[in-house]
Design an enzyme around this catalytic site. Structure first.
Site, mmCIF file in Angstrom:
data_model
loop_
_atom_site.group_PDB
_atom_site.id
_atom_site.type_symbol
_atom_site.label_atom_id
_atom_site.label_comp_id
_atom_site.label_asym_id
_atom_site.label_seq_id
_atom_site.Cartn_x
_atom_site.Cartn_y
_atom_site.Cartn_z
ATOM 1 N N ASP A 269 -7.847 -17.746 -49.573
ATOM 2 C CA ASP A 269 -8.850 -18.405 -50.401
ATOM 3 C C ASP A 269 -8.207 -19.500 -51.250
ATOM 4 O O ASP A 269 -8.703 -20.626 -51.338
ATOM 5 C CB ASP A 269 -9.498 -17.352 -51.308
ATOM 6 C CG ASP A 269 -10.794 -17.828 -51.884
ATOM 7 O OD1 ASP A 269 -11.204 -17.285 -52.919
ATOM 8 O OD2 ASP A 269 -11.407 -18.737 -51.313
ATOM 9 N N ASP A 376 -17.295 -13.340 -52.434
ATOM 10 C CA ASP A 376 -16.598 -12.848 -53.612
ATOM 11 C C ASP A 376 -17.159 -11.515 -54.051
ATOM 12 O O ASP A 376 -16.417 -10.568 -54.334
ATOM 13 C CB ASP A 376 -16.714 -13.862 -54.757
ATOM 14 C CG ASP A 376 -16.079 -15.172 -54.404
ATOM 15 O OD1 ASP A 376 -16.606 -16.213 -54.846
ATOM 16 O OD2 ASP A 376 -15.073 -15.153 -53.691
#
Lengths: 458, 241
Positions: A269, A376
């Site tokens: 990420d 997330d």
């Protein structure tokens, strides 16, 4: 999670004196050096955006017709106001994200602690083909690393695929894909979940009732997520599908692989969002060039009323808004990539520049929402759920991971307020979460257990 | 004992904290952030204490290492982290004041002291009681090996006292640091050590629980007067002026 400010919503708004200061395209976002300094004066666009954006200027007339002439005067006052607004709304944004993240985690932890199904080992996904049933520690570690490599490669491939699709404007394909995945999630996974919950509590339900319940749940979910619906219902559905997906991950990822995957995904990420050639960054930039909101799909949005008198609803881009996840079989890839592409993005919408009337401040405040990608949510919940599932019945580990994730989210949003550009949401939270998990499980638990057995308090 | 005991004990232990949270903290976003930050600092101190304790276990080599130094170290580390929390919040307060339009930060240092104390209390109470509550929901017999059968209820009361004590200590500590009064600091640390030490007298609950509750009351009054309260204020508040 990528955060940045843009005015893309205002693109199609008719111009009148109120909107005269609205910039037609997303201005290059200046980075905040620190709270005091505003962007350089030379960035006229940014200034225009700010001027236009501030609704609290002391010189605001009701009609805003005179804003043009007041522009230079208001500059310095506006810098301060901008900071204060950022600060004031910064805390509110943090809470707007704390609540859904907490709810998702509560749902996941409650399910894990009560429904046996999600902690039973029933096979593995094809993305993690190596089994962890080996007796030797080295072999197990090797298998988990290999599983991680496969999983991350699948994710990278799917993300790149999605970015290419987006770049070459294959919107229909993307929409179809997302609709298919949300169908499977809302119907199939909910059916399985409901079945397991009913089994756990030994509640009998006949098939017609079940069909009715699932049909209504799924149909309303599809409408809310892909079309229009009350904001809170939309948010509730997104939280539920994130929780469902997290539960699937918790069930099917073997233990060590799960931890290594969590670590690797945060690193991925970080790189995908911050590196110049990262797929997510390219996605963000492409969307900024086209002045479209980046995939309203697959993003949890706490902003209200996107279209209240503001931009014309951009149905093409907003069609797949907040689309949920793919089925596990279908695509972790599907999941990961859309989740990564848009989803690690949280946008802080700058105040839409048209409303300069003080009375419409509230509307502006409502529009100023924060967005966080569903990926997330999912990985936060996977971390906390895994802590709840595998920490030998210990609640302290779950609590510690929960606090760690919230603090990570807080810090990320703080960085967002400071840097005002796309930021990944996973690294800080997951790092804290992992550190807290392993420390609590190995160090704190024996200490607290010993204290509790003697009824000692520290 | 399926749901009554954990529910009851949780209400006893966290009732005051929940009321304080609902009425004063949850409405304001900044206070919630300070709450989570306080919990984070307490957890850090707990990790450090557990690390020290694990090291001492390894070094001493006995199965049951002495807990008194471990608990004392934990208390001192908690107070240290409270000090670190104070430093951070003070800086944040100055930053907020600098950024705000009228030079005053939206949250005073006293409010931060109260919220951080409350957060220390809540997280400490949760860590002490959560596992016990979970166990109390399951099957079992309390004190089957000769321990006290009042384990759950006394734990609940002790946790409640600790939660309130942490809140009061937070207020007193921050005030003492702000005005550079080492006496106040010493009394807070000493009080914490005393409370922790008194729990070593469990299960002799008259000697441990009784004094701890009295200490809670006294510390509460002290914190009240530190925060600027007085008998007159109370009267004024009650008469709704």
């Amino acid at each position: 999670m990528i955060t940045f400010m843009n005015n893309s919503d205002s693109e199609e708004e008719p111009c009148n004196e109120r909107t005269s200061l609205m910039s037609a395209e997303s201005p290059p976002v200046p980075s905040y050096q620190d709270g005091r300094q505003a962007s350089e004066a030379g960035e006229a666009q940014a200034h225009r955006k700010r001027r236009a954006g501030s609704s609290r200027s002391p010189n605001n007339a009701a009609g805003g017709e005179h804003t043009d002439s007041r522009v230079p005067v208001r500059e310095s006052a506006l810098e301060n106001e901008e900071e204060e607004l950022t600060l004031k709304y910064g805390a509110k944004h943090v809470i707007m994200l704390f609540v859904p993240v907490t709810l998702c985690m509560i749902v996941v932890v409650a399910t894990i602690k009560s429904v046996r199904f999600y902690t039973e080992k029933n096979g593995q996904l094809i993305y993690t083909p190596f089994s962890e049933d080996t007796p030797s520690v080295g072999q197990r570690l090797l298998n988990s690393v290999l599983n991680t490599i496969i999983m991350i490669s699948v994710i990278i491939v799917m993300t790149v695929f999605l970015v290419l699709l987006y770049k070459y404007r294959c919107y229909k394909f993307i929409h179809g894909w997302l609709i298919l995945s949300s169908l499977m999630l809302l119907f199939l996974f909910t059916y399985i979940y409901l079945g397991e919950v009913l089994k756990t509590y030994n509640v009998a339900m006949d098939y017609p009732t079940l069909f009715l319940v699932i049909w209504n749940f799924g149909a309303v979910g599809m409408i809310c997520i892909h079309w229009k619906g009350p904001l809170q219902l939309q948010q509730a559905y997104l939280i539920m599908i994130s929780a469902l997906m997290a539960l699937v991950f918790i069930k099917y990822l073997p233990e060590w692989s799960a931890w290594v995957i969590l670590g690797a995904i945060s690193i991925y990420d970080l790189m995908a969002v911050l590196c110049p050639k990262g797929p997510l960054r390219m996605l963000v930039e492409t969307a900024q060039e086209r002045n479209e909101p980046i995939f309203p799909a697959l993003i949890y949005s706490s902003a209200m009323m996107w279209t209240v008198g503001m931009a014309k609803p951009d149905t093409a881009a907003r069609g797949p808004s907040q689309q949920p996840w793919d089925a596990a079989e279908d695509g972790k890839e599907h999941h990961r990539s859309p989740s990564h592409t848009d989803s690690q993005m949280s946008e802080m919408r700058s105040p839409v520049p048209t409303r300069q009337v003080a009375s419409l401040e509230e509307l502006e405040e409502e529009e100023r929402g924060v967005k966080l990608g569903l990926g997330d949510f999912i990985f936060y919940s996977v971390l906390v759920g895994k802590a709840a599932a595998t920490a030998s019945g210990d609640w302290n580990t779950t609590l510690a991971c929960f606090v760690a994730i919230l603090i990570g989210l807080c810090l990320t949003l703080l960085l967002l307020a400071v840097f005002k550009k796309a930021l990944p949401a996973l690294p800080i939270s997951i790092t804290f979460g992992l550190i807290f998990y392993f420390s609590t499980d190995n160090l704190v638990r024996p200490f607290m257990d010993t204290l509790a057995s003697h009824q000692l308090y520290i | 004992m399926a749901a009554a005991v954990p529910l009851g004990c949780a209400s006893i232990a966290f009732g005051p904290a929940a009321a304080l949270l609902l009425l004063t903290v949850l409405a304001e976003p900044l206070r919630v952030i300070v709450l989570v930050a306080g919990a984070f600092f307490w957890l850090l101190s707990l990790f450090a204490a557990s690390l020290l304790w694990s090291v001492s276990v390894q070094l001493s080599g006995r199965e049951e290492p002495p807990l008194l130094p471990g608990a004392a170290a934990a208390v001192l580390l908690q107070e240290l982290s409270r000090f670190a929390c104070f430093k951070l919040l003070k800086k944040a307060d100055e930053g907020l004041a600098a950024l705000s339009r009228d030079g005053r930060s939206p949250m005073s240092l006293r409010q931060m002291a109260y919220v951080s104390g409350l957060s220390f209390g809540i997280i400490s109470g949760l860590f002490s009681l959560a596992n016990i509550l979970a166990d109390s929901a399951g099957p079992g017999t309390v004190g089957i090996h000769g321990d006290s059968p009042y384990y759950f209820i006394t734990s609940a009361f002790l946790t409640m006292a600790l939660v309130l004590l942490h809140t009061f200590w937070g207020v007193i500590f921050f005030d003492a640091c702000e005005r550079s009064r080492p006496g106040g600091l010493g009394l807070v640390v000493g009080g914490h050590l005393l409370v922790s030490g008194l729990t070593f007298l469990n299960p002799w609950y008259e000697a441990s629980l009784g004094p701890i509750l009295i200490l809670t009351l006294c510390t509460g009054l002290w914190a009240f007067s530190t925060a600027g309260g007085s008998f007159h204020n109370v009267l004024k508040c009650l008469s709704c002026k």
